[in-house]
Design a protein around this motif. Structure first.
Motif, PDB file in Angstrom:
ATOM      1  N   GLN A 170       0.823  -1.215   0.000  1.00 26.41           N
ATOM      2  CA  GLN A 170       0.000   0.000   0.000  1.00 26.41           C
ATOM      3  C   GLN A 170       0.859   1.268   0.000  1.00 26.41           C
ATOM      4  N   SER A 171       2.169   1.116  -0.121  1.00 28.96           N
ATOM      5  CA  SER A 171       3.046   2.286  -0.160  1.00 28.96           C
ATOM      6  C   SER A 171       3.337   2.657  -1.610  1.00 28.96           C
ATOM      7  N   GLY A 172       3.960   3.808  -1.783  1.00 24.68           N
ATOM      8  CA  GLY A 172       4.361   4.224  -3.121  1.00 24.68           C
ATOM      9  C   GLY A 172       3.295   5.035  -3.837  1.00 24.68           C
ATOM     10  N   ILE A 173       3.426   5.101  -5.156  1.00 20.41           N
ATOM     11  CA  ILE A 173       2.586   5.958  -5.981  1.00 20.41           C
ATOM     12  C   ILE A 173       1.175   5.386  -6.104  1.00 20.41           C
ATOM     13  N   LYS A 174       0.201   6.301  -6.037  1.00 26.13           N
ATOM     14  CA  LYS A 174      -1.190   5.910  -6.254  1.00 26.13           C
ATOM     15  C   LYS A 174      -1.781   6.803  -7.340  1.00 26.13           C
ATOM     16  N   VAL A 175      -2.496   6.197  -8.282  1.00 28.04           N
ATOM     17  CA  VAL A 175      -3.159   6.940  -9.349  1.00 28.04           C
ATOM     18  C   VAL A 175      -4.661   6.701  -9.231  1.00 28.04           C
ATOM     19  N   LEU A 176      -5.396   7.802  -9.051  1.00 25.78           N
ATOM     20  CA  LEU A 176      -6.850   7.749  -9.012  1.00 25.78           C
ATOM     21  C   LEU A 176      -7.370   8.136 -10.392  1.00 25.78           C
ATOM     22  N   LEU A 177      -8.148   7.254 -10.996  1.00 25.59           N
ATOM     23  CA  LEU A 177      -8.707   7.512 -12.320  1.00 25.59           C
ATOM     24  C   LEU A 177     -10.204   7.762 -12.188  1.00 25.59           C
ATOM     25  N   THR A 178     -10.642   8.929 -12.683  1.00 25.55           N
ATOM     26  CA  THR A 178     -12.048   9.280 -12.651  1.00 25.55           C
ATOM     27  C   THR A 178     -12.484   9.697 -14.051  1.00 25.55           C
ATOM     28  N   GLY A 179     -13.778   9.870 -14.240  1.00 23.97           N
ATOM     29  CA  GLY A 179     -14.294  10.297 -15.535  1.00 23.97           C
ATOM     30  C   GLY A 179     -15.235   9.262 -16.114  1.00 23.97           C
ATOM     31  N   PHE A 180     -15.445   9.338 -17.420  1.00 24.13           N
ATOM     32  CA  PHE A 180     -16.390   8.429 -18.050  1.00 24.13           C
ATOM     33  C   PHE A 180     -16.114   8.297 -19.539  1.00 24.13           C
ATOM     34  N   ALA A 181     -16.639   7.229 -20.094  1.00 20.50           N
ATOM     35  CA  ALA A 181     -16.616   6.998 -21.541  1.00 20.50           C
ATOM     36  C   ALA A 181     -18.057   6.967 -22.032  1.00 20.50           C
ATOM     37  N   PHE A 182     -18.361   7.812 -23.006  1.00 22.71           N
ATOM     38  CA  PHE A 182     -19.700   7.863 -23.599  1.00 22.71           C
ATOM     39  C   PHE A 182     -19.550   7.576 -25.089  1.00 22.71           C
ATOM     40  N   TRP A 183     -20.057   6.434 -25.532  1.00 22.44           N
ATOM     41  CA  TRP A 183     -19.846   5.998 -26.909  1.00 22.44           C
ATOM     42  C   TRP A 183     -18.350   5.969 -27.217  1.00 22.44           C
ATOM     43  N   GLY A 184     -17.570   5.586 -26.238  1.00 23.79           N
ATOM     44  CA  GLY A 184     -16.128   5.556 -26.402  1.00 23.79           C
ATOM     45  C   GLY A 184     -15.522   4.586 -25.410  1.00 23.79           C
ATOM     46  N   GLY A 185     -14.210   4.675 -25.210  1.00 25.10           N
ATOM     47  CA  GLY A 185     -13.551   3.731 -24.329  1.00 25.10           C
ATOM     48  C   GLY A 185     -12.374   4.330 -23.588  1.00 25.10           C
ATOM     49  N   ILE A 186     -12.126   3.785 -22.404  1.00 19.97           N
ATOM     50  CA  ILE A 186     -10.948   4.129 -21.605  1.00 19.97           C
ATOM     51  C   ILE A 186     -10.227   2.826 -21.301  1.00 19.97           C
ATOM     52  N   GLN A 187      -8.928   2.778 -21.627  1.00 17.19           N
ATOM     53  CA  GLN A 187      -8.131   1.578 -21.389  1.00 17.19           C
ATOM     54  C   GLN A 187      -7.024   1.908 -20.400  1.00 17.19           C
ATOM     55  N   ILE A 188      -6.947   1.137 -19.326  1.00 14.96           N
ATOM     56  CA  ILE A 188      -5.947   1.339 -18.283  1.00 14.96           C
ATOM     57  C   ILE A 188      -5.072   0.091 -18.243  1.00 14.96           C
ATOM     58  N   GLN A 189      -3.759   0.257 -18.415  1.00 13.44           N
ATOM     59  CA  GLN A 189      -2.884  -0.918 -18.399  1.00 13.44           C
ATOM     60  C   GLN A 189      -1.513  -0.563 -17.857  1.00 13.44           C
ATOM     61  N   SER A 190      -0.814  -1.583 -17.359  1.00 13.78           N
ATOM     62  CA  SER A 190       0.545  -1.378 -16.856  1.00 13.78           C
ATOM     63  C   SER A 190       1.541  -2.018 -17.813  1.00 13.78           C
ATOM     64  N   LYS A 191       2.660  -1.307 -18.029  1.00 15.37           N
ATOM     65  CA  LYS A 191       3.729  -1.798 -18.887  1.00 15.37           C
ATOM     66  C   LYS A 191       5.060  -1.325 -18.329  1.00 15.37           C
ATOM     67  N   GLU A 192       6.082  -2.114 -18.571  1.00 14.02           N
ATOM     68  CA  GLU A 192       7.436  -1.728 -18.181  1.00 14.02           C
ATOM     69  C   GLU A 192       7.912  -0.573 -19.071  1.00 14.02           C
ATOM     70  N   PRO A 193       8.772   0.305 -18.543  1.00 18.43           N
ATOM     71  CA  PRO A 193       9.384   1.324 -19.407  1.00 18.43           C
ATOM     72  C   PRO A 193      10.089   0.682 -20.581  1.00 18.43           C
ATOM     73  N   GLY A 194       9.838   1.173 -21.771  1.00 23.15           N
ATOM     74  CA  GLY A 194      10.438   0.596 -22.967  1.00 23.15           C
ATOM     75  C   GLY A 194       9.667  -0.548 -23.557  1.00 23.15           C
ATOM     76  N   GLU A 195       8.686  -1.075 -22.820  1.00 21.44           N
ATOM     77  CA  GLU A 195       7.875  -2.178 -23.358  1.00 21.44           C
ATOM     78  C   GLU A 195       7.047  -1.663 -24.511  1.00 21.44           C
ATOM     79  N   ARG A 196       6.984  -2.458 -25.551  1.00 21.29           N
ATOM     80  CA  ARG A 196       6.313  -2.042 -26.781  1.00 21.29           C
ATOM     81  C   ARG A 196       4.825  -1.843 -26.554  1.00 21.29           C
ATOM     82  N   ASP A 197       4.293  -0.731 -27.130  1.00 19.28           N
ATOM     83  CA  ASP A 197       2.865  -0.481 -27.088  1.00 19.28           C
ATOM     84  C   ASP A 197       2.209  -1.280 -28.194  1.00 19.28           C
ATOM     85  N   ASP A 198       1.154  -2.009 -27.874  1.00 23.90           N
ATOM     86  CA  ASP A 198       0.441  -2.793 -28.879  1.00 23.90           C
ATOM     87  C   ASP A 198      -0.538  -1.916 -29.641  1.00 23.90           C
TER      88      ASP A 198
END
Length: 198
Positions: A170-198
């Motif tokens: 429970q220590s370290g950085i915390k990211v709170l994500l708020t908002g909404f998608a209306f006829w759209g999408g929000i994608q939240i994912q974790s990747k290593e630095p330098g890891e290729r974006d798909d």
């Protein structure tokens, strides 16, 4: 927000973001004083996103790029209004690489897209809030593995996808994500630095 209404209500912060972009455009000579006055008045009268979007649809976004281009912001000063928002109206806005993240940051995609990449970012606080508004568009949020995520995003005729490698404590950085998608999408994912974006 009622599901039956296609006209989503804009907040005071949303109106202020549009007014900030209009002020910048007027200072750059893209709008006359009369045009600026008219548009700002309309922005503060606007009740919905569909009323706000046309006010900046013919202007570059906060990075100076014209609609339809791919603006990239690196190393911005988080004290400036532009550093607190990323707006893609019929275009694409992203924050990638080394950049400063203020305690509260908002991204808005209307008929467009956006990417907020925190892997190389410098956070101004141990806990930050990323507000995501995807209206007929898509927003991707990327965090380093182990980041604590609190996801409060909602979807109305859209989707919120989450693929995050959980934090081990429970220590370290915390990211709170708020908002909404209306006829759209929000994608939240974790990747290593330098890891290729798909």
């Amino acid at each position: 927000m009622p599901n039956e209404s296609p006209e989503l209500r804009a907040s005071d912060d949303d109106r202020e973001q549009i007014a900030t972009l209009l002020r910048q455009a007027q200072q750059e000579g893209r709008l006359t004083l009369n045009e600026f006055d008219e548009r700002v008045a309309e922005a503060y009268r606007a009740r919905t996103y569909s009323e706000l979007a046309p006010l900046i649809s013919d202007l570059p976004d906060e990075t100076g790029k014209a609609p339809g281009t791919e603006p990239v912001s690196r190393g911005t000063n988080s004290d400036s209004p532009q550093a607190r928002t990323a707006v893609g109206v019929m275009s694409y806005a992203e924050r990638v690489g080394p950049w400063r993240v203020p305690p509260r940051f908002a991204t808005f995609a209307f008929w467009g897209g956006g990417k907020i990449d925190l892997r190389e970012a410098y956070l101004d606080a141990d806990e930050v809030e990323i507000r995501c508004y995807a209206i007929m568009g898509g927003i991707e949020v990327i965090v380093p593995p182990g980041t604590r995520i609190e996801d409060r995003c909602a979807a109305i005729m859209g989707g919120v996808e989450r693929e995050v490698r959980g934090a081990t404590s429970q220590s370290g950085i915390k990211v709170l994500l708020t908002g909404f998608a209306f006829w759209g999408g929000i994608q939240i994912q974790s990747k290593e630095p330098g890891e290729r974006d798909d």
